[in-house]
Design a protein around this motif. Structure first.
Motif, mmCIF file in Angstrom:
data_model
loop_
_atom_site.group_PDB
_atom_site.id
_atom_site.type_symbol
_atom_site.label_atom_id
_atom_site.label_comp_id
_atom_site.label_asym_id
_atom_site.label_seq_id
_atom_site.Cartn_x
_atom_site.Cartn_y
_atom_site.Cartn_z
ATOM 1 N N VAL A 1 13.756 44.882 -41.316
ATOM 2 C CA VAL A 1 14.475 43.721 -41.578
ATOM 3 C C VAL A 1 13.875 42.450 -41.131
ATOM 4 N N ARG A 2 13.966 41.383 -42.119
ATOM 5 C CA ARG A 2 13.389 40.309 -41.819
ATOM 6 C C ARG A 2 14.094 39.069 -42.150
ATOM 7 N N LYS A 3 14.317 38.176 -41.188
ATOM 8 C CA LYS A 3 15.034 36.844 -41.438
ATOM 9 C C LYS A 3 14.391 35.669 -40.896
ATOM 10 N N ASN A 4 14.283 34.777 -41.923
ATOM 11 C CA ASN A 4 13.275 33.459 -41.809
ATOM 12 C C ASN A 4 14.337 32.455 -41.470
ATOM 13 N N PHE A 5 13.977 31.355 -40.557
ATOM 14 C CA PHE A 5 14.888 30.118 -40.414
ATOM 15 C C PHE A 5 13.509 29.173 -40.854
ATOM 16 N N GLY A 6 13.139 28.466 -41.963
ATOM 17 C CA GLY A 6 12.230 27.700 -42.430
ATOM 18 C C GLY A 6 11.077 28.827 -42.180
ATOM 19 N N GLU A 7 9.841 28.321 -41.619
ATOM 20 C CA GLU A 7 8.714 28.873 -41.358
ATOM 21 C C GLU A 7 8.790 30.015 -40.323
ATOM 22 N N HIS A 8 10.055 30.095 -39.520
ATOM 23 C CA HIS A 8 10.196 31.016 -38.331
ATOM 24 C C HIS A 8 10.712 31.977 -38.618
ATOM 25 N N ALA A 9 10.026 33.242 -38.194
ATOM 26 C CA ALA A 9 10.767 34.738 -38.547
ATOM 27 C C ALA A 9 11.466 34.842 -37.354
ATOM 28 N N ALA A 10 12.967 34.944 -37.346
ATOM 29 C CA ALA A 10 13.965 35.218 -36.218
ATOM 30 C C ALA A 10 13.866 36.553 -36.248
ATOM 31 N N LEU A 11 13.716 37.408 -37.384
ATOM 32 C CA LEU A 11 13.715 38.812 -37.338
ATOM 33 C C LEU A 11 12.364 39.222 -38.080
ATOM 34 N N ASP A 12 11.430 40.010 -37.590
ATOM 35 C CA ASP A 12 10.209 40.079 -38.154
ATOM 36 C C ASP A 12 9.801 41.805 -38.326
ATOM 37 N N GLY A 13 10.803 42.217 -39.150
ATOM 38 C CA GLY A 13 10.499 43.745 -39.400
ATOM 39 C C GLY A 13 11.092 44.686 -38.481
ATOM 40 N N VAL A 14 12.717 44.452 -38.404
ATOM 41 C CA VAL A 14 13.230 45.179 -37.386
ATOM 42 C C VAL A 14 13.822 46.579 -38.071
ATOM 43 N N SER A 15 13.294 47.698 -37.509
ATOM 44 C CA SER A 15 13.987 48.869 -37.947
ATOM 45 C C SER A 15 14.540 49.598 -36.791
ATOM 46 N N LEU A 16 15.691 50.209 -37.015
ATOM 47 C CA LEU A 16 16.706 50.659 -35.838
ATOM 48 C C LEU A 16 17.951 51.599 -36.641
ATOM 49 N N ASP A 17 18.151 52.570 -35.971
ATOM 50 C CA ASP A 17 19.041 53.447 -36.510
ATOM 51 C C ASP A 17 20.150 53.637 -35.093
ATOM 52 N N VAL A 18 21.472 53.514 -35.666
ATOM 53 C CA VAL A 18 22.551 53.719 -34.735
ATOM 54 C C VAL A 18 23.486 54.755 -34.856
ATOM 55 N N GLN A 19 23.301 55.999 -34.347
ATOM 56 C CA GLN A 19 24.305 57.042 -34.407
ATOM 57 C C GLN A 19 25.598 56.819 -34.150
ATOM 58 N N GLU A 20 26.503 57.475 -34.926
ATOM 59 C CA GLU A 20 27.852 57.572 -34.606
ATOM 60 C C GLU A 20 28.046 57.797 -33.122
#
Ligand SMILES: Nc1ncnc2c1ncn2[C@@H]1O[C@H](COP(=O)(O)OP(=O)(O)OP(=O)(O)O)[C@@H](O)[C@H]1O
Length: 268
Positions: free
Chosen positions: A12-31
Motif C-alpha cells: 500500500v502506497r499513499k502520497n501527499f504531494g511528493e511525499h509518500a506517507a505510506l511507502d509499500g506497506v504489507s500487513l496481515d491481521v488475523q481474526e
C-alpha cells in the motif's frame, strides 16, 4: 469470511504531494488478533488506519477485508473506484475510534451508541437499546445512559465512543491514538476497556504511544518509520531484542520518557 486473514494489505502506497506517507506497506491481521502500531511522529501510523477505513484513498497496492478488495472493483481488465454507496457499505463493516471522540452532542449517550446499528445496519431500536445498555455496562457507564456527552469527562466520552464503535459488531476496530487527547488520570480507564475487548477476542489495530499497553496487550507490534514497516513481531521479542537500530533508539527514547514520568510521579 474466507479462512484467510481478516485484513490484508499489500504494497500500500499513499502520497501527499511528493511525499509518500505510506511507502509499500504489507500487513496481515488475523481474526481475533490485536496489532499495535508504534513509531515516531509522522511515520504514517494514522495514515495506515485511515487508508484501511477508506477515509483516505490509496495510490497503489491493495487492501482486502475478508478477501474482498476495498474501494475498487475489476473493470475491463483494470480497476475502477467504487461509488460512494459501495464504499460506505464496506466501511460499515469496520469501526474507528479517534483521538477526539466526536459524540453527537444533542443525542444521549445511549442514542449515540444505537444510532449506527439502527440507521446503518437496520437493527430494531429496542434490540439495539438492550445491546447498547449491555455495552455501557461493560464500559462502566450504565448509569450515564440518559446523560448528554457534555455531562461526561473526556475519558467517559471516549469509553462511550468505544462502545459506539463496537455496537455495530465490526469485523475489525481501528483505534487512532484513543488516549492522547485525555488528561493522564483518565487514560487508564480507557485502556482497561480496550484491554477487555482484546481479551474477548476482538480484532483490533491500535495506533498508540502507550508502550505499556503495547507490551501487555498486543499479539503483534508493528514499528513504522518513514511510511514503512521496519520491524514487526510479538512484543516480548520486539521490546527485548529489537533488531533494527531505529527501533532500539525509539524504544530508548520512550523508556527514558516513561522513567522520567514515573520519577516525577513518585516525587509528587
Ligand atoms: N492530509 C495530509 N496532507 C498532507 N500531508 C499529510 C496529511 N496527513 C498526513 N500527512 C503527512 O503524512 C505523514 C504521515 O502522517 P501520519 O499522521 O500518518 O503520521 P503518524 O505516524 O500518525 O504521526 P503522529 O504520531 O504524529 O500522529 C506525515 O509526514 C504527515 O505530515
Amino acid at each position: 469470511m474466507t479462512g484467510g486473514p481478516a485484513l490484508r494489505l499489500r504494497g500500500v502506497r499513499k502520497n501527499f504531494g511528493e511525499h509518500a506517507a505510506l511507502d509499500g506497506v504489507s500487513l496481515d491481521v488475523q481474526e481475533g488478533e490485536v496489532v499495535v502500531v508504534i513509531g515516531p511522529s509522522g511515520s504514517g501510523k494514522s495514515t495506515l488506519i485511515r487508508c484501511v477505513h477508506q477515509l483516505d484513498t490509496i495510490d497503489a497496492g491493495a487492501i482486502y477485508l475478508d478477501g474482498e478488495l476495498l474501494g475498487y472493483e475489476q473493470h475491463r481488465g483494470g480497476l475502477r473506484a467504487l461509488g460512494a454507496r459501495r464504499v460506505a457499505a464496506q466501511r460499515s463493516r469496520m469501526s474507528m475510534v479517534f483521538q477526539q471522540f466526536n459524540l453527537i452532542p444533542h443525542f444521549t449517550v445511549l442514542r449515540n451508541i444505537t444510532e449506527a446499528p439502527v440507521r446503518v445496519h437496520g437493527r430494531p431500536r429496542a434490540e439495539a437499546e438492550a445491546e447498547g445498555m449491555e455495552l455501557l455496562e461493560r464500559v462502566g457507564l450504565a448509569d450515564r445512559a440518559h446523560h448528554y456527552p457534555r455531562q461526561l469527562s473526556g475519558g467517559q466520552q471516549q469509553r462511550v465512543a468505544i462502545a459506539r464503535a463496537v455496537a455495530t459488531k465490526p469485523r475489525i476496530t481501528l483505534f487512532d491514538e484513543p488516549t492522547s487527547a485525555l488528561d493522564p488520570e483518565l487514560v487508564d480507564d480507557v485502556l482497561a476497556v480496550m484491554r477487555g475487548l482484546a481479551e474477548e477476542g476482538m480484532t483490533m489495530i491500535v495506533v498508540t504511544h502507550e508502550m505499556a499497553f503495547a507490551r501487555e496487550v498486543a499479539d503483534r507490534c508493528v514499528f513504522m518509520e518513514s511510511g514503512r514497516i521496519v520491524e514487526s513481531g510479538p512484543p516480548a521479542e520486539l521490546f527485548t531484542t529489537p533488531s533494527s537500530p531505529r527501533l532500539r533508539s525509539f524504544l530508548a527514547r520512550h523508556h527514558n520518557a516513561e522513567a522520567f514520568a514515573s520519577t516525577v510521579e513518585s516525587n509528587s
